[in-house]
Scaffold this motif. Sequence first.
Motif, PDB file in Angstrom:
ATOM      1  N   PHE A 238       0.816  -1.210   0.000  1.00  0.00           N
ATOM      2  CA  PHE A 238       0.000   0.000   0.000  1.00  0.00           C
ATOM      3  C   PHE A 238       0.854   1.267   0.000  1.00  0.00           C
ATOM      4  CE2 PHE A 238      -3.468  -2.770   0.862  1.00  0.00           C
ATOM      5  CZ  PHE A 238      -4.649  -2.060   0.683  1.00  0.00           C
ATOM      6  N   THR A 239       2.122   1.141   0.357  1.00  0.00           N
ATOM      7  CA  THR A 239       2.980   2.321   0.436  1.00  0.00           C
ATOM      8  C   THR A 239       3.728   2.595  -0.869  1.00  0.00           C
ATOM      9  OG1 THR A 239       4.896   1.062   1.259  1.00  0.00           O
ATOM     10  CG2 THR A 239       3.312   1.844   2.895  1.00  0.00           C
ATOM     11  N   ALA A 240       3.523   1.764  -1.886  1.00  0.00           N
ATOM     12  CA  ALA A 240       4.227   1.943  -3.159  1.00  0.00           C
ATOM     13  C   ALA A 240       3.822   3.268  -3.815  1.00  0.00           C
ATOM     14  CB  ALA A 240       3.925   0.782  -4.095  1.00  0.00           C
ATOM     15  N   THR A 241       4.773   3.895  -4.481  1.00  0.00           N
ATOM     16  CA  THR A 241       4.523   5.208  -5.083  1.00  0.00           C
ATOM     17  C   THR A 241       3.667   5.128  -6.339  1.00  0.00           C
ATOM     18  OG1 THR A 241       6.612   5.043  -6.308  1.00  0.00           O
ATOM     19  CG2 THR A 241       6.676   6.137  -4.164  1.00  0.00           C
ATOM     20  N   THR A 242       3.408   3.932  -6.852  1.00  0.00           N
ATOM     21  CA  THR A 242       2.565   3.786  -8.044  1.00  0.00           C
ATOM     22  C   THR A 242       1.087   4.004  -7.725  1.00  0.00           C
ATOM     23  OG1 THR A 242       2.521   1.405  -7.620  1.00  0.00           O
ATOM     24  CG2 THR A 242       4.143   2.213  -9.206  1.00  0.00           C
ATOM     25  N   TRP A 243       0.725   3.927  -6.467  1.00  0.00           N
ATOM     26  CA  TRP A 243      -0.676   4.117  -6.079  1.00  0.00           C
ATOM     27  C   TRP A 243      -1.040   5.597  -5.984  1.00  0.00           C
ATOM     28  CZ3 TRP A 243      -3.548  -0.047  -6.305  1.00  0.00           C
ATOM     29  CH2 TRP A 243      -3.062  -1.298  -5.926  1.00  0.00           C
ATOM     30  N   SER A 244      -2.294   5.890  -6.260  1.00  0.00           N
ATOM     31  CA  SER A 244      -2.877   7.193  -5.945  1.00  0.00           C
ATOM     32  C   SER A 244      -3.796   7.026  -4.750  1.00  0.00           C
ATOM     33  CB  SER A 244      -3.676   7.736  -7.142  1.00  0.00           C
ATOM     34  OG  SER A 244      -2.838   7.967  -8.250  1.00  0.00           O
ATOM     35  N   LEU A 245      -3.961   8.077  -3.951  1.00  0.00           N
ATOM     36  CA  LEU A 245      -4.786   8.016  -2.754  1.00  0.00           C
ATOM     37  C   LEU A 245      -6.245   8.300  -3.098  1.00  0.00           C
ATOM     38  CD1 LEU A 245      -2.475   9.965  -0.267  1.00  0.00           C
ATOM     39  CD2 LEU A 245      -2.626   7.496  -0.639  1.00  0.00           C
ATOM     40  N   SER A 246      -7.142   7.444  -2.629  1.00  0.00           N
ATOM     41  CA  SER A 246      -8.572   7.606  -2.893  1.00  0.00           C
ATOM     42  C   SER A 246      -9.174   8.651  -1.956  1.00  0.00           C
ATOM     43  CB  SER A 246      -9.309   6.280  -2.692  1.00  0.00           C
ATOM     44  OG  SER A 246      -8.818   5.291  -3.563  1.00  0.00           O
ATOM     45  N   ASN A 247     -10.275   9.257  -2.411  1.00  0.00           N
ATOM     46  CA  ASN A 247     -11.000  10.189  -1.547  1.00  0.00           C
ATOM     47  C   ASN A 247     -12.213   9.525  -0.904  1.00  0.00           C
ATOM     48  OD1 ASN A 247     -12.749   9.990  -3.677  1.00  0.00           O
ATOM     49  ND2 ASN A 247     -12.857  12.196  -4.093  1.00  0.00           N
ATOM     50  N   GLN A 248     -12.246   8.193  -0.944  1.00  0.00           N
ATOM     51  CA  GLN A 248     -13.271   7.394  -0.275  1.00  0.00           C
ATOM     52  C   GLN A 248     -12.699   6.008  -0.048  1.00  0.00           C
ATOM     53  OE1 GLN A 248     -13.105   5.127  -3.559  1.00  0.00           O
ATOM     54  NE2 GLN A 248     -14.752   4.555  -2.166  1.00  0.00           N
ATOM     55  N   SER A 249     -13.447   5.178   0.698  1.00  0.00           N
ATOM     56  CA  SER A 249     -13.008   3.807   0.923  1.00  0.00           C
ATOM     57  C   SER A 249     -14.207   2.887   0.854  1.00  0.00           C
ATOM     58  CB  SER A 249     -12.327   3.669   2.299  1.00  0.00           C
ATOM     59  OG  SER A 249     -11.891   2.331   2.506  1.00  0.00           O
ATOM     60  N   TYR A 250     -14.105   1.823   0.066  1.00  0.00           N
ATOM     61  CA  TYR A 250     -15.202   0.857  -0.042  1.00  0.00           C
ATOM     62  C   TYR A 250     -15.391   0.115   1.290  1.00  0.00           C
ATOM     63  CZ  TYR A 250     -15.061   1.522  -5.105  1.00  0.00           C
ATOM     64  OH  TYR A 250     -15.115   2.060  -6.364  1.00  0.00           O
ATOM     65  N   TRP A 251     -16.630  -0.249   1.546  1.00  0.00           N
ATOM     66  CA  TRP A 251     -16.962  -1.010   2.739  1.00  0.00           C
ATOM     67  C   TRP A 251     -16.735  -2.495   2.499  1.00  0.00           C
ATOM     68  CZ3 TRP A 251     -20.502  -4.985   3.419  1.00  0.00           C
ATOM     69  CH2 TRP A 251     -20.761  -5.372   4.744  1.00  0.00           C
ATOM     70  N   PHE A 252     -16.173  -3.191   3.496  1.00  0.00           N
ATOM     71  CA  PHE A 252     -16.132  -4.641   3.473  1.00  0.00           C
ATOM     72  C   PHE A 252     -16.191  -5.169   4.903  1.00  0.00           C
ATOM     73  CE2 PHE A 252     -11.622  -3.871   4.162  1.00  0.00           C
ATOM     74  CZ  PHE A 252     -11.188  -4.931   4.923  1.00  0.00           C
ATOM     75  N   ALA A 253     -16.546  -6.423   5.037  1.00  0.00           N
ATOM     76  CA  ALA A 253     -16.625  -7.053   6.354  1.00  0.00           C
ATOM     77  C   ALA A 253     -16.174  -8.495   6.266  1.00  0.00           C
ATOM     78  CB  ALA A 253     -18.050  -6.965   6.910  1.00  0.00           C
ATOM     79  N   LEU A 254     -15.757  -9.017   7.412  1.00  0.00           N
ATOM     80  CA  LEU A 254     -15.450 -10.439   7.547  1.00  0.00           C
ATOM     81  C   LEU A 254     -16.417 -11.042   8.560  1.00  0.00           C
ATOM     82  CD1 LEU A 254     -11.550 -10.341   7.789  1.00  0.00           C
ATOM     83  CD2 LEU A 254     -12.918 -10.872   5.762  1.00  0.00           C
ATOM     84  N   ALA A 255     -16.812 -12.292   8.303  1.00  0.00           N
ATOM     85  CA  ALA A 255     -17.701 -12.991   9.235  1.00  0.00           C
ATOM     86  C   ALA A 255     -17.313 -14.447   9.275  1.00  0.00           C
ATOM     87  CB  ALA A 255     -19.150 -12.826   8.822  1.00  0.00           C
TER      88      ALA A 255
END
Length: 255
Positions: A238-255
Motif C-alpha cells: 500500500f505504500t508503493a509510489t505507483t498508487w494514488s490516494l482515494s477520496n473514499q473507501s469501499y466497505w467490506f466485512a469479515l464474518a
Amino acid sequence: MATDIPHVDFKSVASSAAQNELIDRVNSHDADIITNSSDISALDSRVTTAEGGINTNSSDIGGLDTRVTSLEATSHPIRTQATDTELYGDIVNSHRRGDCYHSEVLSNGFMTAFACISPKTFTANELRLCVTGAGSSPGTFDIGFYKGSSLSNLVQQFTSFGSELVDTTGMLILPFDSGISVSEGDYIAVEMIATNWGTSPEFSSTPTGPNAQLLMNDTPYSVYEGSRSYPLDDPIDFTATTWSLSNQSYWFALA
C-alpha cells in the motif's frame, strides 16, 4: 526498671550490705525480665490474632477479585445502539455500515485496494461487500482478500472472479475455502478490478468529498492505480509510489 548494677573492684572484698544490694538488684532485673517476657507473650498472641485476620481478609480479597473479574468479562459499556456484529453478524468491518451509504463506481481498469486493522483475533469464514449498482454489458471482475503485519506486505489469502458476482445488487457474500485466522492488529485488505464493462458495478463506500484523501489516507488505507488489468497483486504494498490516494473507501466485512 532497676538501675544498672554498680561497679565493684574485683580486688576488694564486698561488705555484706553491698552483697545484699547486688542480690536485690539482680532479683529486680529478674523481675523485669519476667515482666517483659509476659509482655512479649502478649504481643505474640496479638500478632498471631492479626495474622489470622490477614489470612481471613486474603480469602475475602480473593473472592472479591474473582467477582470483579467476572463482572469485567460480562459488563458492557452503556450504549443506545446495537453494533454491526449484533445486527448483521459482521465480526470485523472496515467501517460501520451506517457510515457507508454512498455508492461508488468501480471504473474499468482501476486496480483498487482498501484496508483496515483487525481489532480482534478470530477465524474468518467469508468476505462481505455490498453491490449498490449492478454492472451491465458484462466484462471481467476479480477480487481478493489479503492480510499481513505491515501495509507494505499484505499476502493474498483468497481470490474469486466472474461477472456474475456483480451483475445484481445486494450483499456480495464470498465464502472462503477454509477458515482464515486473523489476529488482533493484523492489517486486512481487499483488492478488486473491473474491466470492459458497459456500465461498471458500484459498491457501498464512505462518502466522497473535496480533498477527503488528505484525512482518510494520512496512512494509505485506500488506494488505486489506473490502466491496469487482472491478475490481482500478490503481495500488495500500500505504500508503493505507483498508487494514488482515494477520496473514499469501499466497505467490506469479515464474518
